[in-house]
Write a protein that holds these residues in place. Structure first.
Motif, PDB file in Angstrom:
ATOM      1  N   ALA A 114      40.429  35.367  32.350  1.00  9.59           N
ATOM      2  CA  ALA A 114      40.354  36.788  32.722  1.00  9.59           C
ATOM      3  C   ALA A 114      41.381  37.594  31.948  1.00  9.59           C
ATOM      4  O   ALA A 114      41.066  38.681  31.440  1.00  9.59           O
ATOM      5  CB  ALA A 114      40.578  36.947  34.225  1.00  9.59           C
ATOM      6  N   ASP A 115      42.599  37.077  31.834  1.00 10.56           N
ATOM      7  CA  ASP A 115      43.657  37.792  31.115  1.00 10.56           C
ATOM      8  C   ASP A 115      43.411  37.826  29.610  1.00 10.56           C
ATOM      9  O   ASP A 115      43.480  38.878  28.990  1.00 10.56           O
ATOM     10  CB  ASP A 115      45.023  37.145  31.388  1.00 10.56           C
ATOM     11  N   ALA A 119      40.078  39.728  28.813  1.00 13.61           N
ATOM     12  CA  ALA A 119      39.912  41.013  29.503  1.00 13.61           C
ATOM     13  C   ALA A 119      38.547  41.095  30.195  1.00 13.61           C
ATOM     14  O   ALA A 119      37.793  42.045  30.005  1.00 13.61           O
ATOM     15  CB  ALA A 119      40.123  42.172  28.536  1.00 13.61           C
ATOM     16  N   LEU A 120      38.251  40.085  31.008  1.00 15.34           N
ATOM     17  CA  LEU A 120      36.964  40.018  31.682  1.00 15.34           C
ATOM     18  C   LEU A 120      36.971  40.914  32.907  1.00 15.34           C
ATOM     19  O   LEU A 120      37.947  40.966  33.650  1.00 15.34           O
ATOM     20  CB  LEU A 120      36.654  38.577  32.092  1.00 15.34           C
ATOM     21  N   SER A 121      35.873  41.591  33.134  1.00 18.17           N
ATOM     22  CA  SER A 121      35.749  42.456  34.304  1.00 18.17           C
ATOM     23  C   SER A 121      35.532  41.606  35.553  1.00 18.17           C
ATOM     24  O   SER A 121      35.152  40.430  35.481  1.00 18.17           O
ATOM     25  CB  SER A 121      34.568  43.410  34.127  1.00 18.17           C
ATOM     26  N   GLY A 122      35.747  42.215  36.697  1.00 18.85           N
ATOM     27  CA  GLY A 122      35.488  41.536  37.956  1.00 18.85           C
ATOM     28  C   GLY A 122      34.034  41.124  38.088  1.00 18.85           C
ATOM     29  O   GLY A 122      33.718  40.067  38.631  1.00 18.85           O
ATOM     30  N   ARG A 123      33.146  41.953  37.561  1.00 21.77           N
ATOM     31  CA  ARG A 123      31.714  41.644  37.614  1.00 21.77           C
ATOM     32  C   ARG A 123      31.400  40.378  36.809  1.00 21.77           C
ATOM     33  O   ARG A 123      30.687  39.490  37.277  1.00 21.77           O
ATOM     34  CB  ARG A 123      30.911  42.821  37.073  1.00 21.77           C
ATOM     35  N   VAL A 124      31.955  40.277  35.607  1.00 19.45           N
ATOM     36  CA  VAL A 124      31.729  39.089  34.773  1.00 19.45           C
ATOM     37  C   VAL A 124      32.327  37.857  35.437  1.00 19.45           C
ATOM     38  O   VAL A 124      31.710  36.791  35.481  1.00 19.45           O
ATOM     39  CB  VAL A 124      32.302  39.285  33.346  1.00 19.45           C
ATOM     40  N   ARG A 162      28.065  32.943  30.103  1.00 15.87           N
ATOM     41  CA  ARG A 162      28.302  34.373  30.299  1.00 15.87           C
ATOM     42  C   ARG A 162      28.742  35.028  28.999  1.00 15.87           C
ATOM     43  O   ARG A 162      28.288  36.104  28.653  1.00 15.87           O
ATOM     44  CB  ARG A 162      29.372  34.611  31.371  1.00 15.87           C
TER      45      ARG A 162
END
Length: 117
Positions: free
Chosen positions: A66-67, A70-75, A107
């Protein structure tokens, strides 16, 4: 879409066959039944709720991914749901690092613009 690299003929020509369709069909039916029983009457889990069913190394991997990407919460949520399904198909109670890595690969291939064969 999942991008695949071409294989030389020698790599697949003599390869053993895959699982019979009936075996795969039975595993998918069992997975769906498990998911229906587990999710019956419950609201969809939050990202934190999904992470709670992960092994510690998978949670660490998810946080780093995620860091770094820079993945979104949705992804992240979608990747967690796919990882849960992969674990269910494997017959594993908890989501492990390989399940999550596979899910993120699926994804992220959507966003890379790569064309699969």
């Amino acid at each position: 879409m999942v991008a695949l690299q071409p294989l030389p003929g020698a790599d697949w020509a003599d390869a053993p066959g895959g699982e019979p369709s009936a075996v795969v069909r039975a595993r998918v039916a069992s997975c769906r039944s498990l998911q229906r029983r587990r999710d019956a009457g419950q609201a969809p889990p939050s990202l934190a709720g999904m992470a709670a069913s992960m092994r510690p190394e998978a949670r660490t991997f998810l946080a780093r991914a995620a860091d770094r990407m820079a993945l979104s919460g949705r992804v992240l949520g979608k990747a967690c749901r796919v990882a849960r399904t992969i674990a269910d198909l494997a017959g594993d109670r908890d989501v492990a690092l390989p399940h999550l890595a596979e899910a993120l690969q699926y994804r992220l291939s959507e966003f890379s613009g790569e064309e699969g064969s």
